[in-house]
Design a protein around this motif. Sequence first.
Motif, short mmCIF file in Angstrom:
data_model
loop_
_atom_site.label_atom_id
_atom_site.label_comp_id
_atom_site.label_asym_id
_atom_site.label_seq_id
_atom_site.Cartn_x
_atom_site.Cartn_y
_atom_site.Cartn_z
N VAL A 1 45.35 49.73 14.79
CA VAL A 1 45.91 48.40 15.02
C VAL A 1 47.09 48.25 14.08
O VAL A 1 47.05 48.68 12.93
N LEU A 2 48.17 47.70 14.60
CA LEU A 2 49.36 47.48 13.78
C LEU A 2 49.34 46.05 13.22
O LEU A 2 48.92 45.11 13.90
N PHE A 3 49.79 45.91 11.99
CA PHE A 3 49.95 44.57 11.41
C PHE A 3 51.19 44.58 10.52
O PHE A 3 51.58 45.62 9.98
N THR A 4 51.80 43.43 10.40
CA THR A 4 53.03 43.28 9.62
C THR A 4 52.80 42.37 8.42
O THR A 4 52.20 41.31 8.55
N ALA B 1 57.26 44.76 6.47
CA ALA B 1 56.84 46.15 6.64
C ALA B 1 55.65 46.17 7.58
O ALA B 1 54.78 45.28 7.53
N THR B 2 55.59 47.17 8.46
CA THR B 2 54.51 47.29 9.44
C THR B 2 53.60 48.46 9.04
O THR B 2 54.08 49.53 8.64
N TYR B 3 52.30 48.23 9.16
CA TYR B 3 51.30 49.21 8.79
C TYR B 3 50.36 49.47 9.97
O TYR B 3 50.20 48.61 10.85
N ALA B 4 49.74 50.64 9.96
CA ALA B 4 48.72 50.99 10.96
C ALA B 4 47.38 51.16 10.25
O ALA B 4 47.29 51.80 9.21
N CYS B 5 46.35 50.56 10.84
CA CYS B 5 45.00 50.66 10.28
C CYS B 5 44.07 51.23 11.35
O CYS B 5 44.06 50.75 12.49
N PRO B 6 43.29 52.27 11.04
CA PRO B 6 42.36 52.82 12.03
C PRO B 6 41.37 51.76 12.51
O PRO B 6 40.74 51.08 11.70
N MET B 7 41.26 51.62 13.84
CA MET B 7 40.32 50.65 14.42
C MET B 7 39.85 51.15 15.77
O MET B 7 40.68 51.39 16.67
N LEU B 8 38.56 51.31 15.94
CA LEU B 8 37.98 51.77 17.20
C LEU B 8 38.08 50.68 18.26
O LEU B 8 38.17 49.49 17.93
N PRO B 9 38.04 51.05 19.54
CA PRO B 9 38.16 50.05 20.62
C PRO B 9 37.11 48.95 20.55
O PRO B 9 37.38 47.80 20.91
N GLN B 10 35.88 49.30 20.12
CA GLN B 10 34.82 48.29 20.07
C GLN B 10 34.91 47.38 18.84
O GLN B 10 34.17 46.41 18.73
N LYS C 1 50.24 39.41 9.77
CA LYS C 1 49.90 39.09 11.15
C LYS C 1 49.63 40.36 11.94
O LYS C 1 50.27 41.39 11.75
N GLU C 2 48.67 40.26 12.83
CA GLU C 2 48.32 41.40 13.69
C GLU C 2 49.35 41.51 14.80
O GLU C 2 49.78 40.52 15.38
N GLU C 3 49.77 42.74 15.04
CA GLU C 3 50.78 42.96 16.05
C GLU C 3 50.15 43.38 17.38
O GLU C 3 50.17 42.65 18.35
N GLN C 4 49.55 44.56 17.38
CA GLN C 4 49.01 45.10 18.64
C GLN C 4 48.22 46.37 18.34
O GLN C 4 48.34 46.98 17.28
N ARG C 5 47.43 46.77 19.32
CA ARG C 5 46.70 48.05 19.22
C ARG C 5 47.59 49.17 19.76
O ARG C 5 48.36 48.98 20.69
N ARG C 6 47.41 50.31 19.13
CA ARG C 6 48.13 51.50 19.56
C ARG C 6 47.25 52.71 19.27
O ARG C 6 46.17 52.60 18.67
N THR C 7 47.71 53.88 19.70
CA THR C 7 47.08 55.12 19.28
C THR C 7 48.11 55.90 18.49
O THR C 7 49.30 55.92 18.82
N LEU C 8 47.65 56.54 17.42
CA LEU C 8 48.53 57.31 16.55
C LEU C 8 47.95 58.71 16.41
O LEU C 8 46.84 58.87 15.89
N ASP C 9 48.66 59.68 16.96
CA ASP C 9 48.16 61.06 17.02
C ASP C 9 46.80 61.12 17.71
O ASP C 9 45.90 61.87 17.33
#
Length: 231
Positions: free
Chosen positions: A120-123, A182-191, A107-115
């Motif tokens: 986008v975070l998903f679990t 477990a939660t993962y981060a995937c690179p995703m641009l705003p558009q 499931k998709e959690e939320q958008r964030r910025t990492l460094d």
Amino acid sequence: MPDSSDGNRDPSHGGREKEVTRRWALAGIIGLAALSILASPANEFSSALVTALARDTPEANEPPTPEAPAPAAESEADPEGPVRANYTWAKLGGSLVYDDAVYVSAKEEQRRTLDGDPVVLFTVEVANANASDSQPMSGLTVKCRVGEDAEQAGSRPSQLIPEQAPWPGLDEAVPPSTTARATYACPMLPQENYLQVEVNFSNVHNRREAMTFSGSVSRDGASTELATPRP
């Protein structure tokens, strides 16, 4: 006065009457003999055949149909093959189940910025519904893609985000009747707004059908900075 017509009678007339009488008697004898033969138990098959011929049924003209061969036994599943799932695709937030009662969801959690980079975070959750056997997590791989087109959506690195949580992670075996996350981060641009998550178990001793979860991602929360994951 005597009848003069008797003198004119054809002398062969009496012979013909006797011949007709003899033929009728012979026909009666043959008929009785035939009835006796048909009524005999030793000729039951012949009697049935005669009846079929009289009715002009197919059984009288066609040979008996041979018995159909026994159906071939279904081939057994390859014991070395991967564990099968009920389906291999679901929407984000949905769940799929393997034949051995192991449930997987993403499931998709939320958008964030990492460094400073948008992600986008998903679990991913693995629920072990077995009452006695633990589920190993060996060979688990989690990949993410962005975009609806399966051919154009390139694979992007998914980064595990360690969390202080009261539930077990996916780096260990999942005990019976337990859910690991477990939660993962995937690179995703705003558009960009369409995420695909592939969960796979590729270990030689833990092979399972790959599962894909996909769906649209909310654009909210992209400005919130995520703490840099610990190595």
